[in-house]
Design a protein around this motif. Structure first.
Motif, PDB file in Angstrom:
ATOM      1  N   ALA A 181       0.881  -1.233  -0.111  1.00 30.13           N
ATOM      2  CA  ALA A 181      -0.067   0.062   0.047  1.00 30.13           C
ATOM      3  C   ALA A 181       0.910   1.323   0.044  1.00 30.13           C
ATOM      4  O   ALA A 181       1.863   1.158   0.446  1.00 30.13           O
ATOM      5  CB  ALA A 181      -1.101   0.054   1.356  1.00 30.13           C
ATOM      6  N   ALA A 223       0.387   4.989   1.170  1.00 29.64           N
ATOM      7  CA  ALA A 223      -0.381   5.969   2.045  1.00 29.64           C
ATOM      8  C   ALA A 223       0.381   7.373   2.534  1.00 29.64           C
ATOM      9  O   ALA A 223       1.426   7.260   2.312  1.00 29.64           O
ATOM     10  CB  ALA A 223      -0.912   5.078   3.389  1.00 29.64           C
ATOM     11  N   SER A 226      -0.691  16.261   9.270  1.00 24.08           N
ATOM     12  CA  SER A 226      -0.610  15.400   8.081  1.00 24.08           C
ATOM     13  C   SER A 226      -1.347  15.924   6.888  1.00 24.08           C
ATOM     14  O   SER A 226      -1.905  16.718   6.726  1.00 24.08           O
ATOM     15  CB  SER A 226      -1.889  14.346   8.724  1.00 24.08           C
ATOM     16  N   ASP A 244      -5.689   6.566  -0.291  1.00 22.22           N
ATOM     17  CA  ASP A 244      -4.875   5.446   0.032  1.00 22.22           C
ATOM     18  C   ASP A 244      -5.148   4.351  -1.157  1.00 22.22           C
ATOM     19  O   ASP A 244      -5.871   4.279  -1.831  1.00 22.22           O
ATOM     20  CB  ASP A 244      -5.627   4.533   1.521  1.00 22.22           C
ATOM     21  N   LYS A 247      -3.864   0.624  -2.477  1.00 23.05           N
ATOM     22  CA  LYS A 247      -3.512  -0.843  -1.930  1.00 23.05           C
ATOM     23  C   LYS A 247      -3.060  -1.499  -3.431  1.00 23.05           C
ATOM     24  O   LYS A 247      -3.849  -1.585  -4.327  1.00 23.05           O
ATOM     25  CB  LYS A 247      -4.542  -1.378  -1.344  1.00 23.05           C
ATOM     26  N   LYS A 292      -8.618   4.530  -2.507  1.00 28.76           N
ATOM     27  CA  LYS A 292      -9.785   5.223  -1.757  1.00 28.76           C
ATOM     28  C   LYS A 292      -9.754   6.620  -1.526  1.00 28.76           C
ATOM     29  O   LYS A 292      -8.598   6.792  -0.849  1.00 28.76           O
ATOM     30  CB  LYS A 292      -9.857   4.342  -0.810  1.00 28.76           C
ATOM     31  N   ASN A 339     -11.401   9.616   0.420  1.00 22.90           N
ATOM     32  CA  ASN A 339     -12.486  10.036   1.389  1.00 22.90           C
ATOM     33  C   ASN A 339     -12.620  11.427   1.359  1.00 22.90           C
ATOM     34  O   ASN A 339     -11.557  12.447   1.200  1.00 22.90           O
ATOM     35  CB  ASN A 339     -11.817   9.767   2.861  1.00 22.90           C
ATOM     36  N   GLU A 397     -14.120   4.749  -4.625  1.00 26.38           N
ATOM     37  CA  GLU A 397     -13.134   3.862  -4.639  1.00 26.38           C
ATOM     38  C   GLU A 397     -12.944   3.323  -6.216  1.00 26.38           C
ATOM     39  O   GLU A 397     -13.940   3.307  -6.940  1.00 26.38           O
ATOM     40  CB  GLU A 397     -13.575   2.547  -4.156  1.00 26.38           C
ATOM     41  N   LEU A 429       3.838  10.530  -0.235  1.00 23.75           N
ATOM     42  CA  LEU A 429       3.283   9.140  -0.045  1.00 23.75           C
ATOM     43  C   LEU A 429       4.604   8.421   0.224  1.00 23.75           C
ATOM     44  O   LEU A 429       5.695   8.646  -0.210  1.00 23.75           O
ATOM     45  CB  LEU A 429       2.563   8.653  -1.108  1.00 23.75           C
ATOM     46  N   ASN A 487       4.216   1.019   2.383  1.00 21.75           N
ATOM     47  CA  ASN A 487       4.244   0.093   3.434  1.00 21.75           C
ATOM     48  C   ASN A 487       3.977  -1.174   3.097  1.00 21.75           C
ATOM     49  O   ASN A 487       2.827  -1.484   2.404  1.00 21.75           O
ATOM     50  CB  ASN A 487       2.918   0.674   4.304  1.00 21.75           C
TER      51      ASN A 487
END
Length: 150
Positions: free
Chosen positions: A19, A21, A29, A53, A55, A70, A72, A117, A144, A147
């Motif tokens: 991912a 992030a 942030s 995000d 993945k 994704k 938000n 999404e 970014l 991870n």
């Protein structure tokens, strides 16, 4: 070989779920982007400022992969951007050109849009490599980090 190239080399051959992030900092942030090297758009011509995000999954043999984004509360839902047009897909744009997917879904809560999404399916090693070059530019532009899945 610099650290960035080592990271990209590792990402290109990673077979596990991974991912990208936002990396939180001590001051704040990062929620919006300063778009320089690569941008994402839902409406052509309107840069999405919310950092998603992301993945990643990749087949063990490297023959295919899937990127799931994704967002938000993306700015494409803002009333001020409604006049720009309707969501027609996810457009990943950089110096090399454009990568597109039409697999885009909005999620609603109490009748109000909350998130988007999108899924980009890569069916060849060449598509994976192209996507990773885009992600390197997008990650650099938007703070970014990578991870690895646990």
């Amino acid at each position: 070989m610099n650290v960035t190239m080592k990271l990209i080399g590792f990402l290109a051959y990673a077979a596990a779920v991974s991912a990208f992030a936002p990396i939180p900092s001590f001051s704040a942030s990062r929620q919006t982007t300063e778009l320089y090297g690569a941008v994402i758009q839902f409406v052509q011509g309107l840069d999405e400022k919310v950092v998603p995000d992301i993945k990643l999954t990749r087949a063990k043999d490297g023959s295919s992969g899937i990127a799931t984004f994704k967002f938000n509360n993306p700015n494409v839902f803002d009333a001020s951007t409604a006049k720009e047009g309707e969501i027609t897909g996810l457009y990943m744009i950089d110096d090399e050109g454009e990568i597109t997917t039409s697999d885009v879904n909005a999620n609603f809560s109490n009748g109000k849009p909350q998130s988007i999404e999108a899924t980009y399916v890569m069916i060849s090693p060449e598509q994976w490599d192209r996507f990773m070059r885009f992600m390197e530019r997008y990650a650099e532009s938007n703070g970014l980090g990578f991870n690895k899945a646990k």
